[in-house]
Design an enzyme around this catalytic site. Structure first.
Site, PDB file in Angstrom:
ATOM      1  N   ASP A  30      -3.101   2.808   1.218  1.00 23.75           N
ATOM      2  CA  ASP A  30      -2.786   2.637  -0.209  1.00 23.75           C
ATOM      3  C   ASP A  30      -1.811   3.728  -0.638  1.00 23.75           C
ATOM      4  O   ASP A  30      -1.761   4.797  -0.035  1.00 23.75           O
ATOM      5  CB  ASP A  30      -4.059   2.795  -1.067  1.00 23.75           C
ATOM      6  CG  ASP A  30      -4.946   1.557  -1.029  1.00 23.75           C
ATOM      7  OD1 ASP A  30      -4.487   0.485  -0.596  1.00 23.75           O
ATOM      8  OD2 ASP A  30      -6.128   1.675  -1.431  1.00 23.75           O
ATOM      9  N   ARG A  70       3.045  -3.555   1.216  1.00 22.03           N
ATOM     10  CA  ARG A  70       2.467  -4.252   0.058  1.00 22.03           C
ATOM     11  C   ARG A  70       3.243  -3.734  -1.153  1.00 22.03           C
ATOM     12  O   ARG A  70       3.326  -2.516  -1.358  1.00 22.03           O
ATOM     13  CB  ARG A  70       0.987  -3.886  -0.110  1.00 22.03           C
ATOM     14  CG  ARG A  70       0.361  -4.423  -1.400  1.00 22.03           C
ATOM     15  CD  ARG A  70      -0.890  -3.678  -1.822  1.00 22.03           C
ATOM     16  NE  ARG A  70      -1.980  -3.816  -0.897  1.00 22.03           N
ATOM     17  CZ  ARG A  70      -2.918  -2.876  -0.707  1.00 22.03           C
ATOM     18  NH1 ARG A  70      -2.865  -1.729  -1.371  1.00 22.03           N
ATOM     19  NH2 ARG A  70      -3.888  -3.070   0.147  1.00 22.03           N
TER      20      ARG A  70
HETATM   21  C1  FAD Z   1      -3.954  -6.036  -3.936  1.00 21.22           C
HETATM   22  C2  FAD Z   1      -3.493  -4.890  -4.784  1.00 21.22           C
HETATM   23  C3  FAD Z   1      -3.437  -3.620  -4.243  1.00 21.22           C
HETATM   24  C4  FAD Z   1      -2.976  -2.558  -5.010  1.00 21.22           C
HETATM   25  N1  FAD Z   1      -2.791  -1.329  -4.434  1.00 21.22           N
HETATM   26  C5  FAD Z   1      -2.203  -0.344  -5.141  1.00 21.22           C
HETATM   27  C6  FAD Z   1      -1.839   0.891  -4.528  1.00 21.22           C
HETATM   28  O1  FAD Z   1      -2.044   1.122  -3.338  1.00 21.22           O
HETATM   29  N2  FAD Z   1      -1.249   1.839  -5.318  1.00 21.22           N
HETATM   30  C7  FAD Z   1      -0.984   1.629  -6.661  1.00 21.22           C
HETATM   31  O2  FAD Z   1      -0.427   2.505  -7.306  1.00 21.22           O
HETATM   32  N3  FAD Z   1      -1.359   0.476  -7.248  1.00 21.22           N
HETATM   33  C8  FAD Z   1      -1.941  -0.507  -6.538  1.00 21.22           C
HETATM   34  N4  FAD Z   1      -2.258  -1.695  -7.158  1.00 21.22           N
HETATM   35  C9  FAD Z   1      -2.252  -1.786  -8.640  1.00 21.22           C
HETATM   36  C10 FAD Z   1      -0.879  -2.126  -9.199  1.00 21.22           C
HETATM   37  O3  FAD Z   1      -0.019  -1.040  -9.066  1.00 21.22           O
HETATM   38  C11 FAD Z   1      -0.968  -2.507 -10.686  1.00 21.22           C
HETATM   39  O4  FAD Z   1      -1.436  -1.412 -11.411  1.00 21.22           O
HETATM   40  C12 FAD Z   1      -1.876  -3.686 -10.987  1.00 21.22           C
HETATM   41  O5  FAD Z   1      -1.723  -4.678 -10.033  1.00 21.22           O
HETATM   42  C13 FAD Z   1      -1.551  -4.297 -12.363  1.00 21.22           C
HETATM   43  O6  FAD Z   1      -0.243  -4.727 -12.390  1.00 21.22           O
HETATM   44  P1  FAD Z   1       0.228  -6.252 -12.259  1.00 21.22           P
HETATM   45  O7  FAD Z   1       1.245  -6.295 -11.175  1.00 21.22           O
HETATM   46  O8  FAD Z   1      -0.918  -7.133 -12.080  1.00 21.22           O
HETATM   47  O9  FAD Z   1       1.054  -6.526 -13.584  1.00 21.22           O
HETATM   48  P2  FAD Z   1       0.705  -6.298 -15.119  1.00 21.22           P
HETATM   49  O10 FAD Z   1       1.978  -6.530 -15.849  1.00 21.22           O
HETATM   50  O11 FAD Z   1       0.009  -5.002 -15.321  1.00 21.22           O
HETATM   51  O12 FAD Z   1      -0.323  -7.449 -15.422  1.00 21.22           O
HETATM   52  C14 FAD Z   1       0.026  -8.819 -15.392  1.00 21.22           C
HETATM   53  C15 FAD Z   1      -1.177  -9.623 -15.864  1.00 21.22           C
HETATM   54  O13 FAD Z   1      -2.247  -9.475 -14.935  1.00 21.22           O
HETATM   55  C16 FAD Z   1      -3.497  -9.346 -15.583  1.00 21.22           C
HETATM   56  N5  FAD Z   1      -4.048  -7.999 -15.298  1.00 21.22           N
HETATM   57  C17 FAD Z   1      -3.419  -6.952 -14.730  1.00 21.22           C
HETATM   58  N6  FAD Z   1      -4.258  -5.901 -14.585  1.00 21.22           N
HETATM   59  C18 FAD Z   1      -5.444  -6.309 -15.096  1.00 21.22           C
HETATM   60  C19 FAD Z   1      -6.719  -5.687 -15.228  1.00 21.22           C
HETATM   61  N7  FAD Z   1      -6.929  -4.421 -14.819  1.00 21.22           N
HETATM   62  N8  FAD Z   1      -7.716  -6.394 -15.781  1.00 21.22           N
HETATM   63  C20 FAD Z   1      -7.538  -7.673 -16.193  1.00 21.22           C
HETATM   64  N9  FAD Z   1      -6.346  -8.315 -16.086  1.00 21.22           N
HETATM   65  C21 FAD Z   1      -5.315  -7.644 -15.548  1.00 21.22           C
HETATM   66  C22 FAD Z   1      -3.210  -9.559 -17.059  1.00 21.22           C
HETATM   67  O14 FAD Z   1      -3.342 -10.943 -17.315  1.00 21.22           O
HETATM   68  C23 FAD Z   1      -1.759  -9.141 -17.201  1.00 21.22           C
HETATM   69  O15 FAD Z   1      -1.114  -9.743 -18.281  1.00 21.22           O
HETATM   70  C24 FAD Z   1      -2.670  -2.777  -6.386  1.00 21.22           C
HETATM   71  C25 FAD Z   1      -2.726  -4.058  -6.921  1.00 21.22           C
HETATM   72  C26 FAD Z   1      -3.108  -5.122  -6.147  1.00 21.22           C
HETATM   73  C27 FAD Z   1      -3.109  -6.480  -6.753  1.00 21.22           C
END
Ligand code: FAD
Length: 307
Positions: A130, A180
């Site tokens: 990660d 990723r």
């Molecule tokens: C499989 C996976 C692994 C990840 N690994 C890392 C990592 O190693 N390092 C790192 O910095 N980040 C990691 N992340 C987190 C990532 O950086 C984002 O913070 C997170 O995915 C929210 O962003 P989004 O791309 O979904 O977009 P956003 O614009 O934040 O969200 C888009 C939509 O998704 C939904 N959504 C998003 N977050 C939430 C929530 N918490 N609760 C409910 N609904 C939500 C809402 O409907 C929102 O409108 C990971 C995410 C995923 C999916």
């Protein structure tokens, strides 16, 4: 403002002790966490596999300060890899370097990561490192690139909010390291990361295209419907088959999207955290969507009234 507050709280150890003892916050955490034990995560993973998703197990823990805690994490991950192989699960593991002692010493972290990778390699399993805050970005990439020469089963994560990310995409693509792609979940200053969501999204799309075209089995990890659609459209235009990349989402978030993609024939991997050290993970999920807290309070009040 709220995002920054939750991310600030994610580092407060005293609060962590207080919050994790509360039944209310524990109940909230278990919307995003499979349970306290590996058994809980295995149970959840079996169900996810049955319904068509693959998974990644994350034994929660980060920024460990004691060497023995970091060494114990190795045993936890080896146990998880053994269970994945033993039960024939369609899953890999995700690990944080600060859980493997990166804050204590780079050499210790390298030794411990190598040990987990060795076991994963014996079991023909994949391990994803990660990505944490920007203070760790370069060290994470260097260690992954270095170990990838010996362990082809290691990959990592790049965050589209960092200015540096397009260079890192090309660097990891050139080495054949699996990436990723995420937006990024930490509180970063404007000196290293785009403050505006529009810029983060724009760079996500550019990095996604570069990874789909030149990367090694990239993972597009987002719940953002617009970006998911953009990835599907780009892959379609470029004749990139559904088996050459996957979507990834977090356990407990946008189940509707997760189901829709599997039904449409795409590969979807669900990130499944488990363990008792869920406090910083929960704070990051609240930072992404503070409304989670409000929804939860409302549903709790509704349940109480109905009881
Ligand atoms: C499989 C996976 C692994 C990840 N690994 C890392 C990592 O190693 N390092 C790192 O910095 N980040 C990691 N992340 C987190 C990532 O950086 C984002 O913070 C997170 O995915 C929210 O962003 P989004 O791309 O979904 O977009 P956003 O614009 O934040 O969200 C888009 C939509 O998704 C939904 N959504 C998003 N977050 C939430 C929530 N918490 N609760 C409910 N609904 C939500 C809402 O409907 C929102 O409108 C990971 C995410 C995923 C999916």
């Amino acid at each position: 403002m709220l995002r920054a507050s939750f991310l600030y709280l994610s580092h407060r150890r005293i609060l962590q002790r207080l919050v994790t003892r509360q039944r209310f916050t524990a109940a909230l955490a278990y919307r995003f966490v499979a349970g306290d034990r590996l058994d809980d995560a295995v149970r959840v993973m079996k169900e996810l596999n049955r319904r068509g998703w693959s998974g990644s197990l994350d034994h929660l823990g980060e920024n460990v300060e004691q060497e023995r805690t970091a060494r114990a994490a190795v045993e936890d991950y080896v146990a998880a890899l053994d269970r994945i192989a033993g039960e024939g699960l369609n899953a890999n593991v995700s690990v944080k370097l600060t859980q493997l002692g990166l804050d204590i010493s780079g050499d210790l972290c390298r030794e411990l990561l190598s040990r987990v990778l060795q076991r994963a390699q014996q079991l023909n399993a994949f391990l994803r490192v990660d990505m944490e805050g920007s203070a760790y970005t370069e060290r994470t990439i260097e260690l992954v690139l270095d170990l990838h020469a010996r362990y082809a089963n290691v990959g990592t994560v790049l965050q589209s909010y960092l200015y540096r990310t397009m260079d890192d995409v090309r660097r990891l693509n050139a080495a054949g390291v699996r990436v990723r792609l995420v937006k990024g979940a930490y509180d970063e200053p404007a000196s290293v990361a785009y403050p505006k969501k529009a810029d983060v999204d724009r760079q996500f799309e550019a990095a996604m295209r570069e990874l789909l075209t030149h990367g090694t089995y990239p993972a597009i990890a987002t719940h953002d419907e617009r970006l998911i659609e953009a990835a599907r459209a780009f892959a379609g235009e470029q004749h990139i088959g559904n088996d050459r990349y996957e979507f990834q989402m977090l356990y407990g978030i946008r189940r509707d999207l997760q189901e829709g993609l599997v039904r449409a024939g795409y590969r979807v991997r669900i990130y499944v955290p488990y363990g008792t050290e869920w406090y910083p993970y929960l704070m990051r999920r609240l930072a992404e969507r503070p409304a989670n807290l409000l929804f939860f309070v409302r549903s709790l009040v509704r349940e109480r009234r109905a009881a």
